[in-house]
Design a protein around this motif. Structure first.
Motif, PDB file in Angstrom:
ATOM      1  N   SER A 173       0.691  -1.294  -0.074  1.00 47.97           N
ATOM      2  CA  SER A 173       0.028  -0.141   0.114  1.00 47.97           C
ATOM      3  C   SER A 173       0.892   1.352  -0.024  1.00 47.97           C
ATOM      4  O   SER A 173       2.041   1.182   0.419  1.00 47.97           O
TER       5      SER A 173
ATOM      6  N   SER B 263      -1.211  -1.280  -5.294  1.00 49.32           N
ATOM      7  CA  SER B 263      -1.444  -0.569  -4.369  1.00 49.32           C
ATOM      8  C   SER B 263      -2.995  -0.389  -4.016  1.00 49.32           C
ATOM      9  O   SER B 263      -3.788  -0.671  -4.533  1.00 49.32           O
TER      10      SER B 263
ATOM     11  N   ALA C  40      -4.384  -0.559   5.626  1.00 47.71           N
ATOM     12  CA  ALA C  40      -3.252  -0.228   4.870  1.00 47.71           C
ATOM     13  C   ALA C  40      -2.729   1.027   5.943  1.00 47.71           C
ATOM     14  O   ALA C  40      -1.360   1.152   5.874  1.00 47.71           O
TER      15      ALA C  40
ATOM     16  N   GLU D 101       7.512  -2.754   2.228  1.00 52.38           N
ATOM     17  CA  GLU D 101       6.733  -1.751   1.881  1.00 52.38           C
ATOM     18  C   GLU D 101       7.561  -0.508   1.786  1.00 52.38           C
ATOM     19  O   GLU D 101       7.093   0.002   0.712  1.00 52.38           O
TER      20      GLU D 101
ATOM     21  N   ALA E 154      -4.499  -6.596   3.108  1.00 57.36           N
ATOM     22  CA  ALA E 154      -4.475  -5.795   1.895  1.00 57.36           C
ATOM     23  C   ALA E 154      -5.504  -6.468   1.142  1.00 57.36           C
ATOM     24  O   ALA E 154      -6.347  -5.580   0.426  1.00 57.36           O
TER      25      ALA E 154
END
Length: 496
Positions: free
Chosen positions: A2, A49, A55, A141, A315
């Protein structure tokens, strides 16, 4: 993965955009067994994303862990680095505490707390550590965010990799790898700063200007930087799939009342592609958009059930909720729930009652007890250690006294100068003899964090002790704080 500033995913026209058609392995000749590779070929994932509550929590943990990691070495406490695990001095400075090798018990308790915390939180809600706080997740990330900012979203990255080499592609790839390398090197530098002083004339900052690092500092700087770069930038999900042992034994910590990320097949099946407003008669809520697969950092399909590859990042929950909102359908087709709750249709209150079950209560009670013992140990810790070593020779007669020689080790574990009063207890008439370090009043001064060695005589009048071994006690008390004291036993040899 994300991005806190990324746009919400849009509903695609086809079930899974840009998904290649499955290729069937070639069959062998009639009557012959089929053969194939023992290893699956790696296929690069272009993770899409997404945004949403989970997130946001992932990015909160990213910021929190990195503020702690990068920030603590720069803090100052008592004119020194606030947190410094000084391996050369064999002292751990943590704010107002100084821990010595003799304090290894605290490290052991801390490791036990970490282990029980893993058991406790895994039994409650699965792989929370993996999905939110594991360094592999956090740095993947960060590296994905850098990649997206330079090369674009998942579609743009896939097209760029497929495109022939050009000036634009070379510039983007070079910029990405340069930023990745710079961040990895700064990570390695910070890692070394936890173990070697950062400031001062011989600190890491001064060495950085001339690149005058010592051999071990140089090794760990580049090793940790390369380690971060390879694992988070290049291998990514392969670390979770093939290298992490936790993925293999996590199932023994789960039970039917553990909260896990689950696809509600009863509600979602049969799945079919449709648009908002279409008649859903005879069809489930899943529109087979495939977005839950596209946002998964390990590339699995959560609709296939619980899999060891799932790191619990949630996610897919965020992505599915956005699709459900666009179709005016209830959220929660993919959600945190338990196996029993899904089978029996439990609500939130029933799930909570079963999450707080005997197993988690036992884990929680043990964990609370260990943490309480750890805090009590720190609160009552005496910043003084005393050791007594007797000279191996037999006692000697000196006039009307019998004398034994000792080496008294006084470790002042505080960061302030202390004056200690030394005394000895034992047979009648026992007293301290001559010592170069002990002044009048049997006092000795130790500098901050000094390990002081004092050669001292102990004397007993002839006829007072028993022939052979006699038990005596040394007592060392701080003159300024009587609560800081130690009493150590020793042996006095009295000749026959």
């Amino acid at each position: 993965m994300s991005d806190p500033g990324s746009d919400a995913p849009s509903l695609p026209e086809s079930p899974i955009p840009d998904a290649p058609a499955p290729v069937s392995p070639p069959a062998g000749k009639e009557g012959e067994p089929e053969s194939g590779s023992l290893y699956a070929a790696h296929k690069k994932l272009y993770v899409r994303s997404t945004t949403g509550r989970f997130a946001r929590w992932r990015w909160i943990l990213v910021w929190l862990t990195q503020i702690i990691f990068f920030g603590l070495p720069w803090l100052t406490w008592n004119d020194r680095q606030a947190v410094l695990l000084h391996l050369v001095e064999r002292k751990f400075y943590i704010f107002g505490w100084v821990f010595w090798p003799q304090d290894v018990l605290f490290l052991s308790i801390l490791l036990i707390v970490s282990a029980y915390s893993l058991f406790f939180f895994t039994a409650i809600a699965g792989r929370l550590w993996c999905g939110y706080a594991c360094p592999q997740t956090v740095y993947t990330e960060i590296f994905l965010w850098i990649e997206e900012k330079i090369e674009g979203d998942h579609t743009a990255r896939a097209k760029l990799d497929k495109a022939p080499m050009s000036g634009r592609k070379l510039a983007l790839k070079s910029a990405k790898y340069a930023v990745w390398a710079a961040f990895a090197l700064w990570t390695g530098f910070t890692f070394v700063a936890w173990f070697s002083p950062l400031k001062g004339s011989e600190g890491l900052l001064a060495s950085l200007l001339t690149f005058g690092f010592g051999p071990w500092e140089t090794f760990w700087l580049f090793f940790y930087a390369a380690f971060t770069f390879v694992l988070a930038a290049l291998l990514r999900e392969q670390v979770c799939l093939y290298m992490c042992p936790y993925a293999r034994f996590q199932s023994v910590m789960f039970d039917p009342d553990t909260l896990i990320i689950t696809y509600d097949a009863a509600r979602g099946e049969p799945r079919s592609l449709r648009r908002r407003g279409e008649d859903p008669a005879g069809r489930g809520d899943c529109v087979d958009c495939g977005i839950c697969v596209q946002v998964c950092p390990t590339g699995i399909d959560i609709r296939d059930g619980l899999q060891y590859e799932c790191i619990g990042c949630a996610a897919c929950i965020d992505a599915c909720d956005i699709v459900m909102d666009k179709l005016s359908l209830p959220r929660g087709l993919v959600r945190y729930t338990t196996e029993h709750a899904l089978e029996r249709g439990w609500g939130a209150s029933e799930i909570l009652r079963h999450v707080l079950r005997l197993r988690t209560l036992i884990y929680g009670t043990i964990l609370f007890g260990i943490i309480a013992a750890f805090i009590w140990g720190l609160a009552t810790r005496i910043p003084l250690r005393v050791g007594v070593i007797r000279d191996p020779s037999l006692g000697r007669v000196q006039g009307d006294m019998v004398v034994n020689d000792y080496l008294l080790k006084i470790m002042n574990m505080a960061e302030t100068q202390r004056t200690f009063v030394v005394s000895v207890d034992g047979p009648e008439g026992i007293r301290l003899g001559d010592s170069k370090r002990i002044t009048s009043g049997n006092q000795v001064t130790a500098e901050p964090t000094e390990n002081l060695e004092v050669n001292i005589e102990v004397m007993i009048p002839r006829g007072s002790g028993q022939p052979g071994s006699n038990r005596i006690y040394f007592e060392v008390v701080s003159k300024d704080d009587p609560g800081v004291k130690r009493r150590e036993k020793a042996v006095f040899l009295y000749p026959n």
